[in-house]
Write a protein that holds these residues in place. Structure first.
Motif, PDB file in Angstrom:
ATOM      1  N   THR A 100     -40.681-115.245 -80.904  1.00 54.44           N
ATOM      2  CA  THR A 100     -41.743-116.069 -81.484  1.00 54.44           C
ATOM      3  C   THR A 100     -42.645-115.238 -82.395  1.00 54.44           C
ATOM      4  O   THR A 100     -43.010-115.670 -83.494  1.00 54.44           O
ATOM      5  N   VAL A 101     -43.008-114.051 -81.922  1.00 53.19           N
ATOM      6  CA  VAL A 101     -43.858-113.160 -82.716  1.00 53.19           C
ATOM      7  C   VAL A 101     -43.133-112.748 -84.000  1.00 53.19           C
ATOM      8  O   VAL A 101     -43.728-112.728 -85.091  1.00 53.19           O
ATOM      9  N   ALA A 102     -41.843-112.439 -83.894  1.00 48.80           N
ATOM     10  CA  ALA A 102     -41.065-112.041 -85.073  1.00 48.80           C
ATOM     11  C   ALA A 102     -40.980-113.188 -86.081  1.00 48.80           C
ATOM     12  O   ALA A 102     -41.124-112.979 -87.305  1.00 48.80           O
ATOM     13  N   GLN A 103     -40.758-114.409 -85.604  1.00 48.79           N
ATOM     14  CA  GLN A 103     -40.676-115.575 -86.491  1.00 48.79           C
ATOM     15  C   GLN A 103     -42.003-115.833 -87.202  1.00 48.79           C
ATOM     16  O   GLN A 103     -42.045-116.134 -88.395  1.00 48.79           O
ATOM     17  N   GLY A 162     -33.896-105.713 -96.589  1.00 42.34           N
ATOM     18  CA  GLY A 162     -34.130-105.289 -97.969  1.00 42.34           C
ATOM     19  C   GLY A 162     -35.165-104.199 -98.130  1.00 42.34           C
ATOM     20  O   GLY A 162     -35.482-103.799 -99.248  1.00 42.34           O
ATOM     21  N   LYS A 163     -35.730-103.717 -97.011  1.00 35.61           N
ATOM     22  CA  LYS A 163     -36.716-102.639 -97.076  1.00 35.61           C
ATOM     23  C   LYS A 163     -36.393-101.590 -96.023  1.00 35.61           C
ATOM     24  O   LYS A 163     -35.735-101.878 -95.019  1.00 35.61           O
ATOM     25  N   ASN A 164     -36.848-100.388 -96.260  1.00 33.84           N
ATOM     26  CA  ASN A 164     -36.650 -99.299 -95.300  1.00 33.84           C
ATOM     27  C   ASN A 164     -37.831 -99.292 -94.316  1.00 33.84           C
ATOM     28  O   ASN A 164     -38.590 -98.341 -94.231  1.00 33.84           O
ATOM     29  N   GLU A 165     -37.973-100.433 -93.609  1.00 37.04           N
ATOM     30  CA  GLU A 165     -39.109-100.636 -92.717  1.00 37.04           C
ATOM     31  C   GLU A 165     -38.655-101.380 -91.464  1.00 37.04           C
ATOM     32  O   GLU A 165     -37.557-101.951 -91.432  1.00 37.04           O
ATOM     33  N   GLY A 166     -39.488-101.373 -90.449  1.00 38.24           N
ATOM     34  CA  GLY A 166     -39.163-102.069 -89.212  1.00 38.24           C
ATOM     35  C   GLY A 166     -40.359-102.847 -88.701  1.00 38.24           C
ATOM     36  O   GLY A 166     -41.451-102.815 -89.278  1.00 38.24           O
ATOM     37  N   LEU A 167     -40.145-103.552 -87.595  1.00 39.98           N
ATOM     38  CA  LEU A 167     -41.195-104.377 -87.004  1.00 39.98           C
ATOM     39  C   LEU A 167     -41.204-104.206 -85.493  1.00 39.98           C
ATOM     40  O   LEU A 167     -40.165-104.284 -84.843  1.00 39.98           O
ATOM     41  N   GLU A 168     -42.390-103.991 -84.932  1.00 41.23           N
ATOM     42  CA  GLU A 168     -42.597-103.959 -83.485  1.00 41.23           C
ATOM     43  C   GLU A 168     -43.398-105.191 -83.098  1.00 41.23           C
ATOM     44  O   GLU A 168     -44.448-105.473 -83.681  1.00 41.23           O
ATOM     45  N   ARG A 228     -45.612-115.687 -92.016  1.00 43.04           N
ATOM     46  CA  ARG A 228     -46.892-115.313 -92.650  1.00 43.04           C
ATOM     47  C   ARG A 228     -46.723-114.308 -93.786  1.00 43.04           C
ATOM     48  O   ARG A 228     -47.532-114.305 -94.718  1.00 43.04           O
ATOM     49  N   THR A 229     -45.730-113.451 -93.699  1.00 45.87           N
ATOM     50  CA  THR A 229     -45.581-112.385 -94.703  1.00 45.87           C
ATOM     51  C   THR A 229     -44.518-112.686 -95.748  1.00 45.87           C
ATOM     52  O   THR A 229     -44.520-112.079 -96.824  1.00 45.87           O
ATOM     53  N   GLY A 230     -43.594-113.588 -95.410  1.00 47.31           N
ATOM     54  CA  GLY A 230     -42.476-113.846 -96.318  1.00 47.31           C
ATOM     55  C   GLY A 230     -41.377-112.807 -96.201  1.00 47.31           C
ATOM     56  O   GLY A 230     -40.373-112.873 -96.922  1.00 47.31           O
ATOM     57  N   LEU A 231     -41.540-111.857 -95.301  1.00 42.64           N
ATOM     58  CA  LEU A 231     -40.535-110.812 -95.095  1.00 42.64           C
ATOM     59  C   LEU A 231     -39.493-111.292 -94.078  1.00 42.64           C
ATOM     60  O   LEU A 231     -39.837-111.805 -93.026  1.00 42.64           O
ATOM     61  N   LYS A 232     -38.229-111.114 -94.424  1.00 39.96           N
ATOM     62  CA  LYS A 232     -37.159-111.472 -93.499  1.00 39.96           C
ATOM     63  C   LYS A 232     -36.886-110.310 -92.548  1.00 39.96           C
ATOM     64  O   LYS A 232     -36.936-109.145 -92.950  1.00 39.96           O
ATOM     65  N   VAL A 233     -36.605-110.646 -91.303  1.00 40.78           N
ATOM     66  CA  VAL A 233     -36.321-109.607 -90.314  1.00 40.78           C
ATOM     67  C   VAL A 233     -34.984-109.897 -89.644  1.00 40.78           C
ATOM     68  O   VAL A 233     -34.501-111.033 -89.646  1.00 40.78           O
ATOM     69  N   ARG A 234     -34.373-108.861 -89.099  1.00 38.71           N
ATOM     70  CA  ARG A 234     -33.120-109.032 -88.368  1.00 38.71           C
ATOM     71  C   ARG A 234     -33.109-108.102 -87.168  1.00 38.71           C
ATOM     72  O   ARG A 234     -33.765-107.053 -87.160  1.00 38.71           O
ATOM     73  N   LYS A 235     -32.361-108.493 -86.162  1.00 37.61           N
ATOM     74  CA  LYS A 235     -32.211-107.657 -84.979  1.00 37.61           C
ATOM     75  C   LYS A 235     -31.279-106.486 -85.281  1.00 37.61           C
ATOM     76  O   LYS A 235     -30.392-106.594 -86.133  1.00 37.61           O
ATOM     77  N   ARG A 236     -31.493-105.402 -84.562  1.00 42.77           N
ATOM     78  CA  ARG A 236     -30.553-104.258 -84.622  1.00 42.77           C
ATOM     79  C   ARG A 236     -30.120-104.011 -83.192  1.00 42.77           C
ATOM     80  O   ARG A 236     -30.781-103.303 -82.435  1.00 42.77           O
ATOM     81  N   ASN A 237     -29.036-104.646 -82.793  1.00 35.65           N
ATOM     82  CA  ASN A 237     -28.599-104.610 -81.403  1.00 35.65           C
ATOM     83  C   ASN A 237     -27.911-103.288 -81.067  1.00 35.65           C
ATOM     84  O   ASN A 237     -26.691-103.234 -80.861  1.00 35.65           O
ATOM     85  N   ALA A 238     -28.710-102.250 -81.039  1.00 43.16           N
ATOM     86  CA  ALA A 238     -28.159-100.926 -80.753  1.00 43.16           C
ATOM     87  C   ALA A 238     -29.263 -99.987 -80.306  1.00 43.16           C
ATOM     88  O   ALA A 238     -30.433-100.174 -80.649  1.00 43.16           O
ATOM     89  N   ILE A 239     -28.884 -99.002 -79.519  1.00 44.72           N
ATOM     90  CA  ILE A 239     -29.782 -97.888 -79.218  1.00 44.72           C
ATOM     91  C   ILE A 239     -29.511 -96.839 -80.276  1.00 44.72           C
ATOM     92  O   ILE A 239     -28.399 -96.309 -80.380  1.00 44.72           O
ATOM     93  N   LEU A 240     -30.510 -96.591 -81.109  1.00 46.85           N
ATOM     94  CA  LEU A 240     -30.368 -95.656 -82.230  1.00 46.85           C
ATOM     95  C   LEU A 240     -30.725 -94.243 -81.796  1.00 46.85           C
ATOM     96  O   LEU A 240     -31.532 -94.039 -80.899  1.00 46.85           O
ATOM     97  N   GLN A 241     -30.135 -93.276 -82.482  1.00 46.42           N
ATOM     98  CA  GLN A 241     -30.297 -91.867 -82.099  1.00 46.42           C
ATOM     99  C   GLN A 241     -30.543 -91.027 -83.345  1.00 46.42           C
ATOM    100  O   GLN A 241     -29.883 -91.204 -84.369  1.00 46.42           O
TER     101      GLN A 241
END
Length: 317
Positions: free
Chosen positions: A75-78, A113-119, A83-96
């Motif tokens: 819900t928070v991600a949606q 489309g950006k080198n950014e993430g969301l918490e 509000r921002t117009g930025l699209k987000v996607r899940k990354r179903n992995a433990i990154l290292q």
């Protein structure tokens, strides 16, 4: 800079138990704040015990909050995207991290489309002050910088639903100095503590107190042991703190009594900067001693036994 993280394992079909086991392979974003001493729910000692697989099974004090945090993540991600117009996607992995293999990240979302993430976070209404203006709680700031260190991202967004009715989102830019600090303390913790199985010093946090209660709930009857001179130093330090606390309590009582004297029979007073109240109130309590004597069956029915291990000391003779 480009995302440079490696995939340690996929989480798409991973069971929760397996996910918990995978966390023992390194230090995650929430661990970073704990190691730095900024997580009130978890101390460095608790993180250490988890990583070596010896943490006791205890019910976390914030279990309900953690549950709803997970439920509300989508819900928070949606709402962030709306509000921002930025699209987000899940990354179903433990990154290292490709160089520091003990640096792991299980991120909530990546920005398309950006080198950014969301918490994504949820927070109690009581903690809304921590999000005023440009403020971001220190623990979450370190968590996001940790994710940027692992992924190579240029920035990380944090979105939080406060009290169920206030939505806030903020952008955190990559801070190379802070990332270097995180790498240093995490490396020292992992290689100097976890790998060598040398526990960190126990601290005074509530999390450490709860850990000790879980590890050593009961004493062995009539058991004794000899202690070294370092124990005497701890006792001396404790005595000094107790004396200082007594002095502070005396001063506190003095100021309170002086205010009471000034107010006299008035319930409320107004100074240049404060409103002071000194109201009469009643409190009803149960006379447990009388209840036990006159109604022992009722006393037994409604009383409960709690177990504790009070720490006491006295001068040896």
């Amino acid at each position: 800079m480009g995302v440079k993280a490696q995939v340690l394992s996929s989480t798409a079909d991973m069971e929760h138990k397996e996910w918990l086991e995978s966390r023992k392979k390194g230090i995650g974003g929430s661990d970073a704040a704990s190691i730095a001493g900024l997580n009130k729910w978890k101390s460095p000692m608790v993180v250490y015990m988890e990583k070596i697989g010896e943490a006791p099974n205890t019910e976390p004090t914030n279990e309900e909050a953690a549950y709803w945090g997970n439920v509300m993540e989508a819900t928070v991600a949606q709402e962030f995207s709306r509000r921002t117009g930025l699209k987000v996607r899940k990354r179903n992995a433990i990154l290292q991290h490709p160089e520091h293999e003990w640096m792991l990240a299980n991120v909530d979302r990546l920005i398309v489309g950006k080198n950014e993430g969301l918490e994504c976070k949820t927070a109690s209404e009581y903690l809304k002050g921590e999000w005023d203006g440009e403020e971001i709680p220190g623990a979450y700031l370190l968590q996001c910088q940790h994710y940027m260190a692992v992924t190579g991202a240029d920035a990380w967004w944090i979105a939080v639903l406060i009290g169920g009715n206030k939505f806030v989102y903020k952008k955190i830019d990559r801070d190379e100095e802070l990332i270097a600090y995180l790498i240093d303390i995490e490396k020292e913790f992992w290689e100097g503590r976890v790998v060598k199985q040398e526990p960190p010093e126990i601290d005074g946090s509530e999390a450490s107190s709860e850990l000790l209660k879980a590890l050593y709930p009961q004493s062995e009857p009539e058991s004794e042991t000899d202690l070294d001179s370092d124990t005497d130093k701890l006792i001396e330090g404790l005595q000094q703190v107790k004396e200082e606390m007594n002095d502070l309590n005396t001063r506190k009582k003095k100021y309170e009594n002086q205010l009471k004297q000034i107010l006299g029979t008035y319930e409320k007073g107004f100074s240049n900067h404060y409103v002071i109240t000194y109201k009469s109130q009643e409190r009803r309590t149960v006379d447990s001693k009388r209840l036990k004597a006159e109604k022992p069956d009722l006393y037994d029915e409604y009383s409960k036994v709690s177990s504790s291990r009070p720490l006491k000391f006295k001068e040896a003779k």
